[in-house]
Design an enzyme around this catalytic site. Structure first.
Site, short mmCIF file in Angstrom:
data_model
loop_
_atom_site.label_atom_id
_atom_site.label_comp_id
_atom_site.label_asym_id
_atom_site.label_seq_id
_atom_site.Cartn_x
_atom_site.Cartn_y
_atom_site.Cartn_z
N ARG A 196 2.94 18.16 4.42
CA ARG A 196 3.92 18.87 3.94
C ARG A 196 3.53 20.19 3.52
NH1 ARG A 196 6.16 21.80 0.17
NH2 ARG A 196 5.46 20.46 -1.61
N GLU A 234 10.07 22.89 -9.46
CA GLU A 234 9.60 24.24 -8.76
C GLU A 234 9.58 25.30 -9.66
OE1 GLU A 234 11.92 25.76 -5.60
OE2 GLU A 234 10.10 26.83 -4.90
C1 KIV Z 1 8.09 23.23 -2.73
C2 KIV Z 1 7.35 23.04 -3.92
C3 KIV Z 1 7.48 21.66 -4.47
C4 KIV Z 1 6.10 23.38 -3.80
O1 KIV Z 1 5.23 23.13 -3.07
C5 KIV Z 1 5.20 24.31 -4.87
O2 KIV Z 1 6.15 24.57 -5.80
O3 KIV Z 1 4.36 24.80 -4.80
#
Ligand code: KIV
Length: 551
Positions: free
Chosen positions: A38, A168
């Site tokens: 991801r 986030e």
């Molecule tokens: C999309 C979010 C969870 C992310 O990868 C971050 O904040 O680093």
């Protein structure tokens, strides 16, 4: 409330750890959630095919044995849906479905429906962890946002999907709007949430801040399972991870080879080495498998691993200085805990101008070759010369170098290529301008041919013609490179000559034409030796091999 309690247990100290473990790091088991598929895929220019995602997922869960994997963001694309479906179909058969996670948004019912269609069972819900993001991106109040989050969680539950929650921009939230950020955590502890995941979204935290924030949060919410999600913008991701787990984080997010947005995420390979060597925390990851998985991810992602990247980089277990190889022979003087075998790798000893005899001996040992003292000295000298031209000579190059040097040994050198200039241009035939030295006298010629080597041979023939001499007939020309397929490797050119007798000469150089010219220079000296009626100490030619004639 469904928050997972942190596991505790007894843990014996690692025998090789001669130091006190970091405070708070004794005995807990840390969950590793790998997000190569991801966040790793958010590396600029990286896109995995569904079949590649499945292969990586299998290796992560079954070989490396990470606890959980995040495999996609919901809603992204049809291809992404197919990739997640492939993984969930396989994971369902294996009983791993609750270890396969998908990032989704506060957009009831869209993300949850997407995850259900993909066969997923775990939603990693992306909420706003800082006031800044909430106000300027979502343009909502905390109350509105909390209500939307509650709706998403309830809907996921209805659909049989369990929920972890990301905050986030949490790091910014802790710095600039802690009341909001802590109130969101407080709110989430009252929801049906398994884990709260705290990202340093912009990779802006220092280890000191990570420590302070985790101390604060863990003291306030001691029963909550917190994951830490680091980014590497200041090259501090591994140090930050170490602080997070030493101060109460129960889980970590990593990626293979540190792939990820901008400077990437915390690299799994370094994180596991650091956890094993600097803490007494427990993890389930099998570090011997890391190199294999790292190479596969390198191939599928097209992101080349830098040679000096800890644990998985090509050079990180290669000793270059001869003094190190010498020390390794004498009571492992340069030993440390970071042994290559732990990660499915081997220590290597580089060959080059700083490597010396000890490195060469280590490489010869590996190849099962032994040399006489004077031969070793000559090979060493040749490697130093090559090192001056090209930084590194590999073990695979060594047999070629030995054979090259030993063949050269037995021939007195009367003829040498003193200089050349070669051209190679589109639409024009290659030209070689050549200067030869024959018994100390210089001869210059220019010739054009069908290739650079052909041009060189034509120039040489012109010189020989002026001397009233003939060159042997070239009957075969064979080029090979040492195994490994590197384009910067040495090229070996073997040329077969017919001069009444058939014989072969070899040349070795990173450049193919130069290797062929070196082989030709050797041939010239051999025929010169033949014609010269060698003295006792000079070399001569017998059959198809060269020997020194003893007195
Ligand atoms: C999309 C979010 C969870 C992310 O990868 C971050 O904040 O680093």
């Amino acid at each position: 409330m469904m928050l997972k309690m942190k596991a505790t247990g007894n843990h014996a100290s690692h025998p090789s750890k001669g130091f006190k473990p970091l405070e708070g790091s004794v005995g807990r088991r840390i969950e590793i959630m790998d997000t190569t598929l991801r966040d790793g895929e958010q590396t600029s220019g990286v896109s995995f095919l569904p079949s590649e995602k499945l292969q990586i997922a299998k290796l992560l869960l079954e070989e490396l044995k990470v606890d959980r994997i995040e495999v996609a963001s919901a809603r992204v694309s049809e291809g992404e849906l197919e990739g997640v479906q492939k993984i969930t179909q396989w994971a369902a058969k294996k009983g791993y479905l609750d270890r396969v996670e998908v990032l989704g948004f506060v957009d009831t019912p869209v993300s949850v429906n997407w995850i259900v269609e993909a066969g997923g069972k775990v939603l990693n819900l992306l909420t706003k962890g800082s006031m800044n993001h909430l106000v300027h991106q979502l343009k909502k109040t905390p109350e509105q946002h909390f209500a939307d989050i509650q709706k998403s969680i309830s809907y996921a539950q209805e659909m049989g999907v369990s929920v972890n929650v990301y905050l986030e921009d949490w790091s910014n939230g802790m710095r600039n709007s802690p009341e909001y950020t802590l109130s969101l955590i407080e709110f989430l502890t009252k929801q049906s949430v398994k884990r709260i995941m705290l990202p340093d979204t912009l990779g802006l935290l220092s280890p000191k801040e990570v420590k302070a924030f985790f101390e604060q949060i863990v003291a306030q919410f001691p029963a909550v399972h917190f994951d830490f999600h680091a980014h590497n913008d200041y090259d501090l991701s591994v140090a930050n991870v170490l602080e997070a787990i030493s101060n109460g984080a129960a889980g970590l997010h990593t990626t293979i080879n540190g792939l990820g947005e901008r400077a990437g995420n915390a690299p799994l390979e370094s994180v596991i080495a650091v956890i094993k060597d600097f803490t007494d925390l427990e993890i389930g990851v099998q570090e011997q498998k890391i190199f294999r998985v790292s190479k596969l991810v390198e191939q599928f992602s097209g992101q080349h691993i830098p040679a000096n990247k800890p644990v998985v980089g090509e050079n990180v277990f290669t000793q270059t200085a001869g003094i190190h190889a010498d020390g390794d022979n004498k009571k492992n003087l340069y030993f440390n805990d970071l042994m290559p075998e732990r990660f499915g790798r081997q220590r290597k000893y580089a060959l080059g101008k700083t490597s010396g005899k000890a490195n060469i001996l280590k490489n010869l040992e590996e190849l099962g070759i032994s040399l006489e003292k004077d031969e070793l000295a000559k090979v060493t000298q040749r490697i130093i010369e090559l090192g001056d031209k090209k930084e590194r000579v590999t073990t695979e190059d060594l047999p070629y170098i030995i054979s090259d040097v030993l063949q050269n040994n037995s021939i007195s050198k009367h003829i040498s290529i003193e200089g050349y200039h070669m051209t190679h241009s589109k639409g024009l035939k290659p030209t070689v301008q050549l200067r030869m030295s024959i018994h100390g006298k210089f001869y210059d010629e220019i010739a054009t041919g069908d290739g650079q080597y052909d041009s060189f041979m034509r120039a040489l023939k012109k010189i020989y013609k002026t001397l009233g001499r003939e060159l042997p007939k070239l009957t075969d020309y064979h080029v090979s490179i040492p195994p490994g397929g590197k384009t910067d490797a040495f090229v070996e050119t073997v040329i077969t000559w017919d001069y009444g007798k058939i014989f072969k000469t070899k040349g070795l150089d990173p450049d193919q034409t130069v290797a062929a010219m070196m082989a030709t220079e050797k041939m010239l000296n051999i025929i010169e030796n033949m014609n010269y009626q060698p003295t006792k100490e000079e070399s001569t030619y017998y059959g198809n091999q060269y020997r020194t004639v003893a007195g």
